[in-house]
Design a protein around this motif. Structure first.
Motif, short mmCIF file in Angstrom:
data_model
loop_
_atom_site.label_atom_id
_atom_site.label_comp_id
_atom_site.label_asym_id
_atom_site.label_seq_id
_atom_site.Cartn_x
_atom_site.Cartn_y
_atom_site.Cartn_z
N VAL A 159 0.80 -1.18 -0.07
CA VAL A 159 0.05 -0.19 0.15
C VAL A 159 0.91 1.30 -0.03
O VAL A 159 1.83 1.29 0.40
N ASP A 160 0.53 1.95 -0.78
CA ASP A 160 1.10 3.72 -0.62
C ASP A 160 0.43 4.36 0.52
O ASP A 160 -0.14 5.40 0.25
N TYR A 161 1.23 4.22 1.68
CA TYR A 161 0.63 4.86 2.82
C TYR A 161 0.89 6.39 2.56
O TYR A 161 0.09 7.09 2.98
N GLY A 215 1.24 8.26 0.41
CA GLY A 215 0.67 9.05 -0.85
C GLY A 215 1.77 9.85 -1.59
O GLY A 215 1.53 10.86 -2.28
N ASP A 216 2.88 9.03 -1.89
CA ASP A 216 3.90 9.72 -2.99
C ASP A 216 3.70 9.01 -4.20
O ASP A 216 4.55 9.31 -5.06
N GLY A 217 2.75 8.29 -4.43
CA GLY A 217 2.53 7.87 -5.78
C GLY A 217 3.19 6.27 -6.12
O GLY A 217 3.11 5.98 -7.05
N GLN A 218 3.99 6.12 -4.88
CA GLN A 218 4.98 4.67 -5.01
C GLN A 218 4.56 3.68 -4.00
O GLN A 218 4.57 4.15 -2.80
N VAL A 219 4.29 2.26 -4.09
CA VAL A 219 4.12 1.46 -3.21
C VAL A 219 5.56 0.99 -2.90
O VAL A 219 6.15 0.36 -3.47
N GLU A 220 5.95 1.53 -1.74
CA GLU A 220 7.51 0.81 -1.18
C GLU A 220 7.37 0.02 -0.25
O GLU A 220 6.14 -0.23 0.51
N PRO A 221 8.31 -0.60 0.10
CA PRO A 221 8.49 -1.47 1.43
C PRO A 221 8.10 -0.59 2.49
O PRO A 221 8.19 0.77 2.73
CA CA Z 1 4.75 5.26 -0.85
#
Ligand code: CA
Ligand code: HEC
Ligand code: HEC
Ligand code: HEC
Ligand code: HEC
Ligand code: HEC
Ligand code: CA
Ligand code: CA
Length: 381
Positions: free
Chosen positions: A260-262, A264-270
């Motif tokens: 999930v992109d918690y 909100g930067d547009g990327q689903v990161e670790p």
């Molecule tokens: Ca993110």
């Protein structure tokens, strides 16, 4: 006693303890253990690093008459000395649940802290919030790694109480940043079951992080002597690799793929990176709120106590001239103390991403929202 004599003495004490522990465990089971290996592992760990700030912070204090080394005050000795911890759990014959005598500097966390008759049956841990959790075999680790302050303490702060209900944006003169101290893994791990973060009224929070039945206990992941992650059975890879195929060693712990992109930067990161992103947003919300509502901008330097400083030129950075003790931020409002607490709660527990990521994400999301920050693009777990 000089430092060299002290260290030699410490080595001797450790050697005697190695003998004792090996003898008592050999009474219990037939398989011989390599005590030298265990001793060597412990010597290389943070618990044996007696010169670290955590064990030598009090070295400059006056030495009491009759004593050879400065004392660690009872409130700190529970976690910062072996004798204080053993005293706290009643392993020295004194009353359990309280430290009766000051501790001693530069002891580290020795074998006898975890290997004594009281530790073997010790299960119930009182967290800084006052809540008691049954930590089972994790109790020893959880006592020292549960922090020194909790969210509910913010609303009990005497300046906050004096300001009265509803005075959320009132400047509290001579106030200072509140936090949960350091490395409070057990406090994050317990989530809302431990009530250690600042939890906002009307919101719900996740409880104890149930990761997987094989990795829910501290010592299922941490070797109790090296403190590092244990390896997968018959493998050079870390235990994590059995379930997260890309996580082979230290460099990879933070790289379990996220979902999930918690932030909100547009990327689903670790999830570890989502937490860092959320911290950055909370810091920005804190600076903006304090500048607009309280008349002086608050910035952070996480490496230098007291961590919160006046950002004099309001550029969002604390430079060398700003990050000095005399420039510490002293005009918090109750709302700002709550948000600052949650930021410190996350930041000073660098393993939060694996101990209970969703709890710290929820706390920070709610703090941003409470400060009037923009949460439109964010996701609350
Ligand atoms: Ca993110
Ligand atoms: C509940 C356990 C606990 C109590 C009580 C506690 N501490 Fe700590 N403290 C820790 C732990 C754990 C660390 C180690 C953090 C790390 O280095 O990872 C720490 C670290 C520190 C450090 C080193 C910080 C750094 O940046 O290296 C100082 C200084 C310190 N504590 C002061 C105190 C003082 C003063 C008291 C008593 C008023 C106290 N602590 C009480 C658990 C505790
Ligand atoms: C921070 C707590 C801690 C410290 C400090 C510590 N131990 Fe342990 N030790 C443990 C735990 C937890 C276990 C696992 C107990 C179990 O599996 O039942 C353990 C297990 C052991 C065992 C049995 C190993 C086996 O494979 O059966 C020995 C021997 C031992 N420790 C010796 C030592 C010695 C010697 C020291 C000091 C050099 C030391 N320990 C320091 C927590 C600690
Ligand atoms: C008596 C208190 C005490 C007990 C018991 C204790 N710890 Fe610690 N632990 C500390 C302190 C203090 C530090 C910081 C040491 C330092 O900075 O050198 C620390 C450091 C650590 C670190 C390394 C932190 C870092 O920043 O590198 C880990 C991991 C850790 N402990 C895990 C455990 C586990 C797992 C257990 C139980 C088997 C445990 N601890 C039991 C007090 C304790
Ligand atoms: C799923 C495995 C796992 C479990 C269970 C676990 N940890 Fe950790 N812990 C880690 C990892 C991974 C790190 C980060 C190591 C790193 O990045 O160097 C860590 C870091 C730490 C640290 C050092 C930094 C910090 O964030 O404070 C301490 C202390 C610690 N853990 C204590 C504990 C305690 C106490 C428990 C039990 C309440 C526990 N851990 C349970 C995996 C685990
Ligand atoms: C026995 C299997 C297993 C092992 C071993 C394991 N994990 Fe996990 N891990 C899982 C599962 C299953 C999930 C998904 C849990 C969920 O979404 O609630 C997960 C989720 C995670 C997450 C995301 C957490 C979150 O709150 O969404 C991280 C980070 C993570 N693991 C790190 C680690 C690390 C680091 C290690 C090694 C110290 C490790 N895991 C070991 C099974 C495991
Ligand atoms: Ca006692
Ligand atoms: Ca600045």
């Amino acid at each position: 006693m000089n430092k060299r004599t002290f260290l030699v003495l410490l080595a001797l004490i450790a050697a005697v303890l190695v003998g004792w522990v090996v003898w008592s465990s050999s009474q219990a089971k037939a398989t011989p253990v390599d005590a030298n290996a265990i001793g060597a592992q412990w010597w290389g760990s943070a618990h044996a690093d007696v010169e670290s700030e955590a064990f030598s912070h009090w070295n400059g204090e006056e030495v009491a008459e009759g004593a050879e080394l400065p004392a660690v005050p009872p409130t700190c000795a529970k976690c910062h000395s072996t004798s204080g911890f053993v005293d706290y759990i009643g392993g020295d014959g004194s009353e359990a649940g309280k430290v009766d005598a000051p501790g001693v500097v530069m002891q580290g966390v020795q074998c006898s802290a975890c290997h004594n008759s009281a530790a073997a049956t010790y299960t119930d841990v009182t967290l800084a919030s006052g809540i008691v959790i049954n930590a089972g075999t994790d109790a020893v680790c959880s006592t020292c790694h549960s922090g020194m302050g909790s969210g509910p303490d913010v609303d009990k702060n005497k300046l906050v109480v004096a300001a009265g209900a509803g005075a959320d944006d009132t400047v509290l003169e001579k106030s200072s940043l509140m936090g949960a101290h350091y490395a409070h893994a057990a406090a994050t791990h317990a989530g809302t079951d431990g009530k250690s973060g600042y939890e906002y009224a009307g919101k719900t929070y996740v409880g104890t992080f149930l990761h997987d039945e094989k990795v829910n206990q501290c010592t299922e992941c941490h070797d109790p002597h090296t403190l590092h992650m244990v390896n997968a059975a018959n493998s050079e890879d870390t235990l994590c690799a059995t379930c997260h195929s890309n996580v082979k060693s230290y460099e990879d712990y933070r790289n379990v793929p996220g979902k999930v992109d918690y932030d909100g930067d547009g990327q689903v990161e670790p999830i570890a990176a989502e937490i860092t992103g959320m911290e950055t947003l909370l810091k920005a919300a804190i600076t903006k709120y304090s500048a607009e509502k309280l008349g002086s901008a608050l910035g952070f330097n996480f490496d230098a106590y007291p961590y919160a400083y006046i950002d004099t030129n309001a550029d969002g950075q604390i430079d060398e001239t700003e990050g000095v003790f005399a420039n510490g931020y002293k005009t918090f409002s109750p709302r700002l103390l709550r948000a600052g607490f949650n930021l410190m709660f996350s930041h000073k527990e660098p393993g939060a991403y694996v101990h209970n990521a969703k709890y710290v994400l929820q706390l920070m999301y709610d703090s941003i929202e409470d400060l009037g920050g923009d949460v439109a693009g964010l996701t609350r777990p």
